[in-house]
Design an enzyme around this catalytic site. Structure first.
Site, mmCIF file in Angstrom:
data_model
loop_
_atom_site.group_PDB
_atom_site.id
_atom_site.type_symbol
_atom_site.label_atom_id
_atom_site.label_comp_id
_atom_site.label_asym_id
_atom_site.label_seq_id
_atom_site.Cartn_x
_atom_site.Cartn_y
_atom_site.Cartn_z
ATOM 1 N N SER A 1 -74.339 -15.486 -45.666
ATOM 2 C CA SER A 1 -74.134 -14.050 -45.876
ATOM 3 C C SER A 1 -75.416 -13.348 -46.335
ATOM 4 O O SER A 1 -76.097 -13.804 -47.249
ATOM 5 C CB SER A 1 -73.046 -13.806 -46.921
ATOM 6 O OG SER A 1 -73.004 -12.422 -47.232
ATOM 7 N N LYS B 1 -60.233 -11.473 -45.289
ATOM 8 C CA LYS B 1 -60.034 -10.020 -45.332
ATOM 9 C C LYS B 1 -58.552 -9.633 -45.407
ATOM 10 O O LYS B 1 -58.219 -8.591 -45.966
ATOM 11 C CB LYS B 1 -60.695 -9.357 -44.115
ATOM 12 C CG LYS B 1 -62.218 -9.424 -44.151
ATOM 13 C CD LYS B 1 -62.824 -8.646 -42.996
ATOM 14 C CE LYS B 1 -64.338 -8.748 -42.983
ATOM 15 N NZ LYS B 1 -64.936 -7.886 -41.952
ATOM 16 N N ASN C 1 -62.451 -5.168 -46.780
ATOM 17 C CA ASN C 1 -63.736 -5.864 -46.920
ATOM 18 C C ASN C 1 -64.468 -5.483 -48.203
ATOM 19 O O ASN C 1 -65.555 -5.995 -48.460
ATOM 20 C CB ASN C 1 -64.645 -5.631 -45.705
ATOM 21 C CG ASN C 1 -65.328 -4.282 -45.741
ATOM 22 O OD1 ASN C 1 -64.858 -3.348 -46.389
ATOM 23 N ND2 ASN C 1 -66.438 -4.151 -45.036
ATOM 24 N N ALA D 1 -59.351 -5.244 -28.483
ATOM 25 C CA ALA D 1 -58.168 -4.677 -29.136
ATOM 26 C C ALA D 1 -57.730 -5.559 -30.292
ATOM 27 O O ALA D 1 -56.566 -5.557 -30.679
ATOM 28 C CB ALA D 1 -57.045 -4.505 -28.117
ATOM 29 N N GLY D 2 -58.681 -6.312 -30.864
ATOM 30 C CA GLY D 2 -58.378 -7.155 -32.017
ATOM 31 C C GLY D 2 -58.702 -6.422 -33.313
ATOM 32 O O GLY D 2 -58.786 -5.187 -33.352
ATOM 33 N N ALA E 1 -61.439 -6.180 -35.046
ATOM 34 C CA ALA E 1 -62.693 -5.425 -35.107
ATOM 35 C C ALA E 1 -62.521 -4.031 -34.494
ATOM 36 O O ALA E 1 -63.023 -3.040 -35.028
ATOM 37 C CB ALA E 1 -63.802 -6.197 -34.391
ATOM 38 N N MET F 1 -71.345 -5.216 -31.532
ATOM 39 C CA MET F 1 -71.087 -5.371 -32.972
ATOM 40 C C MET F 1 -71.706 -6.636 -33.553
ATOM 41 O O MET F 1 -71.919 -6.734 -34.750
ATOM 42 C CB MET F 1 -69.582 -5.363 -33.237
ATOM 43 C CG MET F 1 -68.994 -3.984 -33.211
ATOM 44 S SD MET F 1 -67.394 -4.041 -34.034
ATOM 45 C CE MET F 1 -66.721 -2.485 -33.501
ATOM 46 N N TYR G 1 -74.707 -9.313 -34.296
ATOM 47 C CA TYR G 1 -76.166 -9.206 -34.430
ATOM 48 C C TYR G 1 -76.763 -10.606 -34.537
ATOM 49 O O TYR G 1 -76.036 -11.584 -34.744
ATOM 50 C CB TYR G 1 -76.538 -8.362 -35.655
ATOM 51 C CG TYR G 1 -76.215 -9.025 -36.960
ATOM 52 C CD1 TYR G 1 -74.966 -8.874 -37.533
ATOM 53 C CD2 TYR G 1 -77.154 -9.839 -37.600
ATOM 54 C CE1 TYR G 1 -74.645 -9.513 -38.718
ATOM 55 C CE2 TYR G 1 -76.839 -10.476 -38.793
ATOM 56 C CZ TYR G 1 -75.589 -10.306 -39.339
ATOM 57 O OH TYR G 1 -75.278 -10.948 -40.513
ATOM 58 N N GLY H 1 -75.432 -5.164 -33.928
ATOM 59 C CA GLY H 1 -74.637 -4.782 -35.089
ATOM 60 C C GLY H 1 -75.334 -4.900 -36.436
ATOM 61 O O GLY H 1 -74.681 -4.781 -37.477
HETATM 62 P P1 ATR Z 1 -61.683 -9.733 -34.147
HETATM 63 O O1 ATR Z 1 -61.108 -9.661 -35.521
HETATM 64 O O2 ATR Z 1 -63.120 -10.196 -34.081
HETATM 65 O O3 ATR Z 1 -61.475 -8.471 -33.377
HETATM 66 P P2 ATR Z 1 -59.483 -10.935 -32.744
HETATM 67 O O4 ATR Z 1 -58.535 -10.068 -33.503
HETATM 68 O O5 ATR Z 1 -59.145 -12.365 -32.520
HETATM 69 O O6 ATR Z 1 -60.910 -10.940 -33.434
HETATM 70 O O7 ATR Z 1 -59.764 -10.223 -31.341
HETATM 71 C C1 ATR Z 1 -60.664 -10.755 -30.423
HETATM 72 C C2 ATR Z 1 -60.889 -9.733 -29.312
HETATM 73 O O8 ATR Z 1 -61.918 -10.216 -28.435
HETATM 74 C C3 ATR Z 1 -59.681 -9.494 -28.450
HETATM 75 O O9 ATR Z 1 -59.729 -8.151 -27.991
HETATM 76 C C4 ATR Z 1 -59.903 -10.491 -27.295
HETATM 77 O O10 ATR Z 1 -59.237 -10.158 -26.089
HETATM 78 P P3 ATR Z 1 -57.707 -10.612 -25.845
HETATM 79 O O11 ATR Z 1 -56.850 -9.664 -26.630
HETATM 80 O O12 ATR Z 1 -57.505 -10.480 -24.372
HETATM 81 O O13 ATR Z 1 -57.609 -12.036 -26.329
HETATM 82 C C5 ATR Z 1 -61.383 -10.346 -27.128
HETATM 83 N N1 ATR Z 1 -62.028 -11.480 -26.481
HETATM 84 C C6 ATR Z 1 -62.256 -12.709 -27.009
HETATM 85 N N2 ATR Z 1 -62.940 -13.469 -26.136
HETATM 86 C C7 ATR Z 1 -63.131 -12.720 -25.016
HETATM 87 C C8 ATR Z 1 -63.769 -12.951 -23.759
HETATM 88 N N3 ATR Z 1 -64.351 -14.099 -23.481
HETATM 89 N N4 ATR Z 1 -63.764 -11.941 -22.868
HETATM 90 C C9 ATR Z 1 -63.180 -10.759 -23.150
HETATM 91 N N5 ATR Z 1 -62.568 -10.485 -24.313
HETATM 92 C C10 ATR Z 1 -62.541 -11.448 -25.232
#
Ligand code: ATR
Length: 273
Positions: free
Chosen positions: A13, A65, A86, A126-127, A129, A214, A216, A238
Site C-alpha cells: 500500500s 471494504k 474506504n 458493472a462491478g 468499482a 482505473m 495503475y 489510475g
Molecule cells: P470490482 O470491485 O473491481 O469492480 P467486481 O465487482 O468483481 O470487481 O467486477 C469486475 C468487473 O470487471 C465486472 O464488470 C466484470 O464483468 P462481468 O460482470 O461480465 O463479470 C469485469 N471483468 C472482469 N474481467 C473481465 C474481462 N476479462 N473482460 C471484460 N470484463 C471483465
C-alpha cells in the site's frame, strides 16, 4: 493523531507515503499513519483494537471494504450508493463515520484534465468499482452516462438501480450494443489486469477523447493502447485517482485540503524509475 490503512495483503500500500506527504504540507507534527495487516476473518477486531489504541481515522483496502461498511455507525450518501467504505473517521463520541472517496478521487483526477459537464461518458464494467464512481460522475452533470459490461444484464441492472437517483440520462448495455461515441471512456472492469483488449467498437472513442484506466502501475494497458489507437488524445492511468481519493480522505479527517500535485509527481517519478 493516529491513522492507518487496513488490508490483506497490505505491504504494497502506498497510502502511508501519500498521507504522510499530505501531512507534511501542514503543521501536523504528530500525524502518524501506518499499515495494519488484519486477518482475513478479523477486520472488526483489528479495527476495535486500533480505536482502543487512540486511532482516529483509517483507510480500508481489499478485501475489507464491505466489512468496513458494516462496522460503521453511519455512512455518507456516496458510501451508501457504493455499498463499500474506504475511509472511516472516528467521531469524538466514539461512533464511526464511513465514507467512500474513490469516486470523488476519480472525478478530481479527471477534472485535472478535462471538464465533465455536458460530456458523454462511457463507463466500462458493472462491478464494485463502477458502482462506486457513478454518483460522483453524475454530480458533474455530464450529458449522459452509458454503462457497458461483458455481462449486459449487470450493466442494465446497475443503470436501472441508479436512474431514479440521478438526473443524468443513464443506460446499460453489452459491449456489442453500445450506441454512439463518447468524450470520456473509463475502464472500471477488472480487465485492466489482463493483456487482452476489450471487445469495443473503435468508434466509441470520439476524436480527441479522454481514456481512463482505473488500474495503475501496469504501464500502457491493453485498454489504453486500444484507446490511443482509436484516437484518444489523453490516456490516463489510475495513479491520480489513488492520490486524489487519499486527498479526499485526508480532508474528511483533518478538514484540510492538501495539494495533490507534488505528491502525484513524486509517485509518478517513483513508478517510472
Ligand atoms: P470490482 O470491485 O473491481 O469492480 P467486481 O465487482 O468483481 O470487481 O467486477 C469486475 C468487473 O470487471 C465486472 O464488470 C466484470 O464483468 P462481468 O460482470 O461480465 O463479470 C469485469 N471483468 C472482469 N474481467 C473481465 C474481462 N476479462 N473482460 C471484460 N470484463 C471483465
Amino acid at each position: 493523531m493516529r491513522f492507518a490503512v487496513f488490508g490483506n495483503p497490505i505491504a504494497q500500500s502506498r497510502s502511508p507515503l501519500i498521507q504522510t506527504a499530505f501531512a507534511a504540507q501542514f503543521d501536523l507534527p504528530d500525524f502518524d499513519y501506518g499499515r495494519i495487516l488484519a486477518p482475513l476473518d478479523g477486520f472488526a477486531a483489528a479495527l476495535r483494537e486500533f480505536i482502543a489504541q487512540s486511532g482516529v481515522g483509517c483507510n480500508i483496502t481489499m478485501p475489507f471494504k464491505e466489512d468496513a461498511f458494516r462496522a460503521c455507525t453511519r455512512v455518507t450518501e456516496r458510501a451508501a450508493a457504493a455499498g463499500v467504505v474506504n475511509t472511516i473517521r472516528v467521531e469524538t463520541d466514539g461512533t464511526l463515520l464511513g465514507d467512500n472517496t474513490d469516486g470523488a478521487g476519480l472525478v478530481a483526477d479527471l477534472l485535472r484534465h478535462t471538464a465533465l459537464a455536458g460530456k458523454r461518458i462511457l463507463l466500462l464494467g458493472a462491478g464494485g468499482a463502477a458502482r462506486g464512481v457513478l454518483l460522483p460522475l453524475a454530480a458533474e452533470q455530464p450529458a449522459g452516462i452509458v454503462i457497458a459490461n461483458r455481462t449486459a444484464a449487470k450493466a442494465e441492472a446497475l443503470a436501472q438501480e441508479f436512474s431514479g437517483q440521478i438526473a443524468t440520462p443513464l443506460a446499460g448495455a453489452g459491449f456489442d450494443a453500445i450506441a454512439g461515441e463518447f468524450d470520456v471512456v473509463i475502464n472500471a472492469t477488472a480487465a485492466g489486469f489482463d493483456a487482452a483488449a476489450l471487445p469495443l467498437p473503435a468508434r466509441v472513442f470520439a476524436p480527441g477523447c479522454v481514456a481512463y484506466e482505473m488500474v495503475y502501475g501496469k504501464g500502457e494497458t491493453a485498454f489504453l493502447a486500444q484507446a490511443r489507437a482509436a484516437g484518444a488524445k489523453t490516456c490516463l492511468d489510475g495513479l491520480g485517482m489513488l492520490v486524489c481519493q487519499g486527498a479526499e480522505s485526508f480532508r474528511l479527517w483533518t478538514g484540510l485540503t492538501p495539494d495533490v500535485e507534488p505528491v502525484l509527481a513524486r509517485m509518478r517519478a517513483e513508478l517510472t524509475a
